[in-house]
Scaffold this active site. Structure first.
Site, PDB file in Angstrom:
ATOM      1  N   ASP A   1      31.935  38.243 142.152  1.00 61.04           N
ATOM      2  CA  ASP A   1      33.154  38.931 142.577  1.00 61.04           C
ATOM      3  C   ASP A   1      33.695  39.668 141.356  1.00 61.04           C
ATOM      4  O   ASP A   1      34.354  39.092 140.499  1.00 61.04           O
ATOM      5  CB  ASP A   1      34.175  37.923 143.122  1.00 61.04           C
TER       6      ASP A   1
ATOM      7  N   TYR B   1      39.864  33.393 142.517  1.00 59.17           N
ATOM      8  CA  TYR B   1      40.509  33.962 143.692  1.00 59.17           C
ATOM      9  C   TYR B   1      39.609  35.055 144.248  1.00 59.17           C
ATOM     10  O   TYR B   1      39.109  35.881 143.494  1.00 59.17           O
ATOM     11  CB  TYR B   1      41.873  34.542 143.318  1.00 59.17           C
TER      12      TYR B   1
ATOM     13  N   LYS C   1      40.073  47.260 143.219  1.00 60.36           N
ATOM     14  CA  LYS C   1      40.914  47.645 142.074  1.00 60.36           C
ATOM     15  C   LYS C   1      40.455  48.958 141.409  1.00 60.36           C
ATOM     16  O   LYS C   1      40.644  50.010 141.997  1.00 60.36           O
ATOM     17  CB  LYS C   1      41.034  46.472 141.114  1.00 60.36           C
TER      18      LYS C   1
HETATM   19  C1  LIG Z   1      42.370  41.050 143.440  1.00 61.89           C
HETATM   20  C2  LIG Z   1      41.148  40.267 143.707  1.00 61.89           C
HETATM   21  C3  LIG Z   1      40.629  40.123 145.004  1.00 61.89           C
HETATM   22  C4  LIG Z   1      41.360  40.604 146.229  1.00 61.89           C
HETATM   23  O1  LIG Z   1      41.466  41.991 146.256  1.00 61.89           O
HETATM   24  P1  LIG Z   1      42.581  42.645 147.225  1.00 61.89           P
HETATM   25  O2  LIG Z   1      42.353  44.118 147.075  1.00 61.89           O
HETATM   26  O3  LIG Z   1      43.901  42.173 146.702  1.00 61.89           O
HETATM   27  O4  LIG Z   1      42.321  42.171 148.595  1.00 61.89           O
HETATM   28  C5  LIG Z   1      39.417  39.482 145.158  1.00 61.89           C
HETATM   29  N1  LIG Z   1      38.763  38.992 144.109  1.00 61.89           N
HETATM   30  C6  LIG Z   1      39.219  39.109 142.844  1.00 61.89           C
HETATM   31  C7  LIG Z   1      38.419  38.565 141.712  1.00 61.89           C
HETATM   32  C8  LIG Z   1      40.445  39.726 142.605  1.00 61.89           C
HETATM   33  O5  LIG Z   1      40.922  39.792 141.365  1.00 61.89           O
END
Ligand SMILES: *Cc1c(COP(=O)(O)O)cnc(C)c1O
Length: 430
Positions: free
Chosen positions: A239, A144, A267
């Site tokens: 990511d 994701y 995060k």
């Molecule tokens: C949470 C997450 C996102 C999206 O981040 P948001 O702050 O919710 O937009 C993108 N990539 C990874 C791997 C994530 O865990």
């Protein structure tokens, strides 16, 4: 447990917000039942509006690695906010943040702050496309990367067919540009590059997949992606919105010794505030406006209060032994859960890296997305609700990773395991 206030709030919320929430997974759709509404949080605990206390294994989906409402983070925010909430001109904390990220994650020679993980990944693929002059991107099933159009795409039928939208509103013509691979499939990646490598701007991957439970990379897999990208002139984008500052101080790239071209963060980097960032090679970041032609901007990017919360958190995680303590406690939790399930005769296994873990209601090993999908979600849902009733909050979905904070100690883990023994016994009796 009484949930009257949460119930009343949720009934109101349902009439006012789609599904009653501002982000889908909060609605408990996959586990059933209704979400609880938080009133406050401290250390390892969430406290809801009805006064129930929960040991929290989500930590706001990752950011709260130092524990909720950590006094050092709150003090930093309190101090900075008194000087004003936003300036719209540069402030010194942005420089400190950039220094901190580039020091902790050396592949990031320059960074740009944004306001969410989604914004970071969207910007990173624009940079990859702009810098390479190519349009296709590659992602992996089960990963994701936020809710950007290019990521809400699943594999079409057949290896090299074009992607298909996962959501109404995503144009087919854009989805066509996203190619989807199976994580940990070496051969699939090799074949895709052999066919289309010259058109691939970048490969974006969660180096440890935390959005399909918790799937670790096979030995050599990330290096294989690195090699393919290097060979074909595509950019490797890690990511690390979830894994950054979570699985090691330098993220998954430090753990596995891989140097991506670009990295996205979110995060933990905001310590609970809405913050994201992307960084990488200097020659690439130099192509971002205003030093280069690739446009990306943000009114509130680098916000001083958000920087203060993030910096205070990044300060805490640099304490000696911080990650060793987290890793040790996470292992105790995983071992305890596995042995409790075994005693109850339940097929169950866990995965994890440092302070991040996955729970599976099936036998291991978990080598990829298909294995993760073998988990019995009906059993997970029973487990989730049984634990919640006993004051332990795991992710409200069988396919999300869990997290420990530095405030999860022996007492919290022992309480969790004793609740789990009772819940596993209930599940075995069904
Ligand atoms: C949470 C997450 C996102 C999206 O981040 P948001 O702050 O919710 O937009 C993108 N990539 C990874 C791997 C994530 O865990």
């Amino acid at each position: 447990m009484n949930h009257d206030q949460s119930h009343a709030l949720f009934q109101q919320a349902l009439t006012l917000m789609p599904g009653g929430v501002n982000s889908p997974v909060r609605a408990f759709k996959s586990v059933g039942g209704e979400p609880f509404f938080a009133k406050r949080a401290e250390g390892a605990y969430l406290i809801d509006v009805d006064g129930n206390r929960y040991i929290d294994y989500i930590g706001s989906w990752g950011p709260m690695i130092a524990g909720h409402a950590h006094p050092a983070v709150i003090a930093a925010v309190d101090k900075v906010m008194r000087d004003g909430l936003s300036f719209g001109v540069p402030n010194a904390l942005e420089v400190t943040m950039a220094q901190t990220i580039t020091r902790l994650v050396p592949s990031c020679e320059m960074v740009r702050m944004v306001n969410s993980g989604t914004e970071a990944t969207l910007s990173a693929i624009r940079l990859a496309r702009g810098a390479t002059g190519r349009n296709r991107i590659v992602k992996f099933e089960g990963c994701y990367h936020g809710h950007g159009d290019s990521f809400l795409v699943k594999a079409g039928s057949g290896m090299l067919t074009l992607g298909v939208p996962n959501s109404p509103g995503v144009p087919k013509t854009l989805a066509d540009l996203t190619l989807t691979l199976t994580y940990n499939d070496f051969e699939g990646a090799t074949r895709l590059f052999a066919e289309l490598g010259e058109d691939i701007a970048g490969v974006i991957v969660e180096p440890i997949v935390g959005n399909a439970n918790c799937i670790l990379p096979a030995e050599g897999y990330l290096q294989h992606l690195r090699d393919l990208c290097t060979q074909y002139g595509s950019l490797l984008i890690f990511d690390e919105v979830m894994t950054g500052f979570r699985v090691a101080l330098g993220g998954a790239q430090a753990l596995y010794g891989i140097t991506p071209d670009l990295t996205t963060f979110g995060k933990i980097i905001g310590g609970g505030m809405p913050v994201g960032a992307y960084g990488g090679r200097r020659d690439l970041l130099a192509q971002i406006a205003p030093s280069g032609p690739i446009y990306q901007a943000g009114t509130l990017s680098g916000n001083p209060v958000a920087m203060a919360a993030g910096l205070a958190t990044l300060d805490l995680i640099q304490a000696p032994g911080f990650y060793d303590g987290l890793a040790k406690n996470t292992q105790i939790l995983r071992d305890g859960l596995e042995s409790a399930a075994k005693d109850a005769g339940i097929a169950f296994t866990t995965t994890g890296v440092c302070a991040m873990f996955g729970l599976y209601f099936c036998e291991g090993p978990i080598n990829g997305y298909a294995d993760a999908m073998r988990s019995d979600s009906a059993r997970f849902n029973r487990f989730f609700h049984g634990m919640l009733e006993r004051g332990v909050y795991f992710a409200p979905s069988a396919f999300e990773a869990g997290f420990l904070s530095a405030m999860h100690g022996d007492a919290e883990i022992e309480r969790t395991l004793s609740a789990a023994r009772a819940v596993f016994a209930e599940i075995a009796a069904v």
